[in-house]
Write a protein that holds these residues in place. Structure first.
Motif, mmCIF file in Angstrom:
data_model
loop_
_atom_site.group_PDB
_atom_site.id
_atom_site.type_symbol
_atom_site.label_atom_id
_atom_site.label_comp_id
_atom_site.label_asym_id
_atom_site.label_seq_id
_atom_site.Cartn_x
_atom_site.Cartn_y
_atom_site.Cartn_z
ATOM 1 N N UNK A 95 -36.479 -31.955 7.070
ATOM 2 C CA UNK A 95 -36.490 -32.610 5.639
ATOM 3 C C UNK A 95 -35.281 -33.161 5.046
ATOM 4 N N UNK A 96 -34.018 -32.681 5.663
ATOM 5 C CA UNK A 96 -32.786 -32.833 5.134
ATOM 6 C C UNK A 96 -32.265 -34.333 5.818
ATOM 7 N N UNK A 97 -32.785 -34.643 6.899
ATOM 8 C CA UNK A 97 -32.176 -35.882 7.680
ATOM 9 C C UNK A 97 -32.737 -37.163 7.057
ATOM 10 N N UNK A 98 -31.935 -38.026 6.895
ATOM 11 C CA UNK A 98 -32.385 -39.578 6.350
ATOM 12 C C UNK A 98 -33.073 -40.217 7.256
ATOM 13 N N UNK A 99 -33.580 -41.283 6.869
ATOM 14 C CA UNK A 99 -34.569 -42.171 8.020
ATOM 15 C C UNK A 99 -33.681 -42.811 9.064
ATOM 16 N N UNK A 100 -34.179 -42.454 10.201
ATOM 17 C CA UNK A 100 -33.431 -43.333 11.356
ATOM 18 C C UNK A 100 -32.395 -42.234 12.047
ATOM 19 N N UNK A 101 -31.905 -41.275 11.311
ATOM 20 C CA UNK A 101 -30.866 -40.350 11.776
ATOM 21 C C UNK A 101 -31.738 -39.293 12.771
ATOM 22 N N UNK A 102 -32.899 -39.040 12.715
ATOM 23 C CA UNK A 102 -33.741 -38.020 13.443
ATOM 24 C C UNK A 102 -34.703 -38.428 14.213
ATOM 25 N N UNK A 103 -34.818 -38.377 15.226
ATOM 26 C CA UNK A 103 -36.248 -38.763 16.264
ATOM 27 C C UNK A 103 -36.594 -37.660 17.057
ATOM 28 N N UNK A 104 -37.850 -37.324 17.098
ATOM 29 C CA UNK A 104 -38.354 -36.439 17.885
ATOM 30 C C UNK A 104 -39.604 -36.593 18.575
ATOM 31 N N UNK A 123 -30.610 -37.892 17.919
ATOM 32 C CA UNK A 123 -29.606 -38.140 16.647
ATOM 33 C C UNK A 123 -28.882 -39.191 16.658
ATOM 34 N N UNK A 124 -28.685 -39.974 15.523
ATOM 35 C CA UNK A 124 -27.967 -41.158 15.390
ATOM 36 C C UNK A 124 -27.233 -40.976 14.090
ATOM 37 N N UNK A 125 -25.824 -40.644 14.185
ATOM 38 C CA UNK A 125 -25.222 -40.194 12.926
ATOM 39 C C UNK A 125 -25.680 -39.491 12.309
ATOM 40 N N UNK A 126 -26.512 -38.372 12.613
ATOM 41 C CA UNK A 126 -27.232 -37.605 11.701
ATOM 42 C C UNK A 126 -26.266 -36.590 10.862
ATOM 43 N N UNK A 127 -26.384 -36.815 9.541
ATOM 44 C CA UNK A 127 -25.387 -35.685 8.648
ATOM 45 C C UNK A 127 -25.883 -34.423 8.589
ATOM 46 N N UNK A 128 -25.159 -33.386 8.762
ATOM 47 C CA UNK A 128 -25.428 -31.839 8.818
ATOM 48 C C UNK A 128 -24.374 -31.231 8.235
ATOM 49 N N UNK A 129 -24.614 -30.584 6.988
ATOM 50 C CA UNK A 129 -23.497 -29.716 6.445
ATOM 51 C C UNK A 129 -22.796 -28.809 7.116
ATOM 52 N N UNK A 130 -21.622 -28.569 7.102
ATOM 53 C CA UNK A 130 -20.496 -27.765 7.537
ATOM 54 C C UNK A 130 -21.350 -26.318 7.533
ATOM 55 N N UNK A 131 -21.916 -25.903 6.567
ATOM 56 C CA UNK A 131 -22.508 -24.451 6.475
ATOM 57 C C UNK A 131 -23.692 -24.422 7.382
ATOM 58 N N UNK A 132 -24.014 -25.270 7.870
ATOM 59 C CA UNK A 132 -25.254 -25.134 8.976
ATOM 60 C C UNK A 132 -24.796 -24.971 10.501
ATOM 61 N N UNK A 133 -23.417 -24.876 10.517
ATOM 62 C CA UNK A 133 -22.848 -24.417 11.819
ATOM 63 C C UNK A 133 -22.646 -23.026 12.324
ATOM 64 N N UNK A 134 -22.917 -22.455 13.391
ATOM 65 C CA UNK A 134 -22.534 -21.234 13.361
ATOM 66 C C UNK A 134 -21.036 -21.222 13.414
ATOM 67 N N UNK A 135 -20.553 -20.041 12.838
ATOM 68 C CA UNK A 135 -19.014 -20.095 12.541
ATOM 69 C C UNK A 135 -18.139 -19.355 13.651
ATOM 70 N N UNK A 136 -18.850 -18.429 14.412
ATOM 71 C CA UNK A 136 -17.785 -17.629 15.202
ATOM 72 C C UNK A 136 -18.275 -17.573 16.770
ATOM 73 N N UNK A 137 -19.020 -18.668 17.259
ATOM 74 C CA UNK A 137 -19.430 -18.844 18.670
ATOM 75 C C UNK A 137 -19.115 -19.954 18.949
ATOM 76 N N UNK A 138 -18.425 -20.162 20.204
ATOM 77 C CA UNK A 138 -18.196 -21.707 20.786
ATOM 78 C C UNK A 138 -18.310 -21.493 22.201
ATOM 79 N N UNK A 139 -18.479 -22.764 22.821
ATOM 80 C CA UNK A 139 -18.403 -22.725 24.075
ATOM 81 C C UNK A 139 -19.923 -22.495 24.810
ATOM 82 N N UNK A 140 -20.125 -22.081 25.754
ATOM 83 C CA UNK A 140 -21.614 -21.902 26.420
ATOM 84 C C UNK A 140 -21.947 -20.679 26.299
ATOM 85 N N UNK A 141 -21.316 -19.648 25.831
ATOM 86 C CA UNK A 141 -21.378 -18.350 25.372
ATOM 87 C C UNK A 141 -22.777 -18.145 24.536
#
Length: 288
Positions: A95-104, A123-141
């Motif tokens: 619901x937060x993605x602008x038209x054309x940024x997300x296709x499924x 995804x085509x230049x889809x804007x996602x707020x920084x608070x929607x990123x997992x903060x403490x996990x990176x890599x394939x773990x």
């Protein structure tokens, strides 16, 4: 839900998990890409600071074979940060993605798992707020931890499918009369196929039960889950194919269900780590 519960912030958990648990919010998990299935570390989906929206990432790339993507409200998408090359998890709300940024778009005309709604995440230049990123996990773990939970469930589900194959085949073999009115179940070739399937189902249940106990005790290792996922998928598929032979030409009819199980079990052998990949895991962890 598992990824959010394990790696999400309190705000992310409070925002999504209650609604997902009630079925009011539908989710999807986006890791596999068109060019990268067994090699997720080479993913091409990237995230970079949004050029015009402060506090946002801009995500571009494609995921495929994603369960529920055509109907999902929120998608957990793994992408590489352009600045570091590290893989991070992002929660993308439709619901937060602008038209054309997300296709499924849905993937149609599948041979297996036909009841599953499967699609892509584009995804085509889809804007996602920084608070929607997992903060403490990176890599394939992060994604691998989620996959281990799924793989353990698959080890159970495949044996459940095999048990249904056994039940359907036994019923058919008792009812189907051939050669002077004898039921197929009278013949030892048929009996052996059923005996082999019952044996592998029993072993599969015991293995999954034991690994579950070790998970509860905090003693399970990832290679244990790889082993039972691989073994139960392989044996369930092999036995289902052998049991299918007992149905003869009727095996191709949806009425008897055995062909549907065979097609679905092939998919389970492939997703969440194809059996050959799990063989490699086991050899790498336990070299000769």
């Amino acid at each position: 839900m598992g990824g959010i519960d394990k790696f999400g912030t309190k705000e992310q958990k409070d925002r999504y998990l209650p609604g997902m648990a009630k079925g009011k919010i539908l989710g999807a998990f986006g890791l596999t890409e068109p060019n990268h299935g067994s090699d997720p570390g080479s993913m091409e989906t990237t995230a970079r600071p949004h050029p015009s929206k402060l506090g946002y990432f801009s995500i571009s790339g494609s995921k495929t074979w994603i369960t529920n993507s055509p109907i999902a409200d929120v998608m957990l998408v793994w992408a590489k940060l352009q600045s570091t090359g590290k893989i991070r998890g992002f929660l993308i709300e439709r619901a937060a993605c602008p038209p054309g940024a997300l296709g499924t778009p849905a993937i149609k005309n599948k041979n297996g798992l036909r009841a599953s709604i499967t699609g892509m995440i584009q995804l085509d230049e889809c804007p996602v707020p920084k608070e929607n990123m997992f903060p403490n996990i990176e890599g394939l773990k992060g994604p691998f931890a989620c996959l281990n939970s799924a793989r353990y469930g698959i080890a159970w589900g495949t044996i459940g499918a095999l048990e249904d194959c056994i039940d359907r085949t036994r019923t058919y073999a008792l009812e189907r009369k051939q050669f002077k009115g004898n039921p197929l179940a009278k013949y030892q070739l048929v009996q052996k196929k059923l005996a082999d399937a019952v044996t592998d189902a029993a072993y599969g249940i015991l293995a999954a039960t034991q690994v579950g106990r070790l998970i509860d005790e905090g003693k399970a290792l990832p290679e244990m889950i790889s082993m039972i996922k691989r073994q139960n998928c392989d044996r369930a598929l092999a036995n289902a194919r052998k049991l299918q032979e007992i149905f003869g030409g009727n095996a191709v009819s949806d009425e008897y269900g055995i062909g549907r199980h065979v097609a679905n079990l092939f998919v389970t052998q492939t997703y969440e780590g194809q059996s050959d990949i799990h063989s490699m895991f086991l050899l790498l962890e336990n070299p000769a």
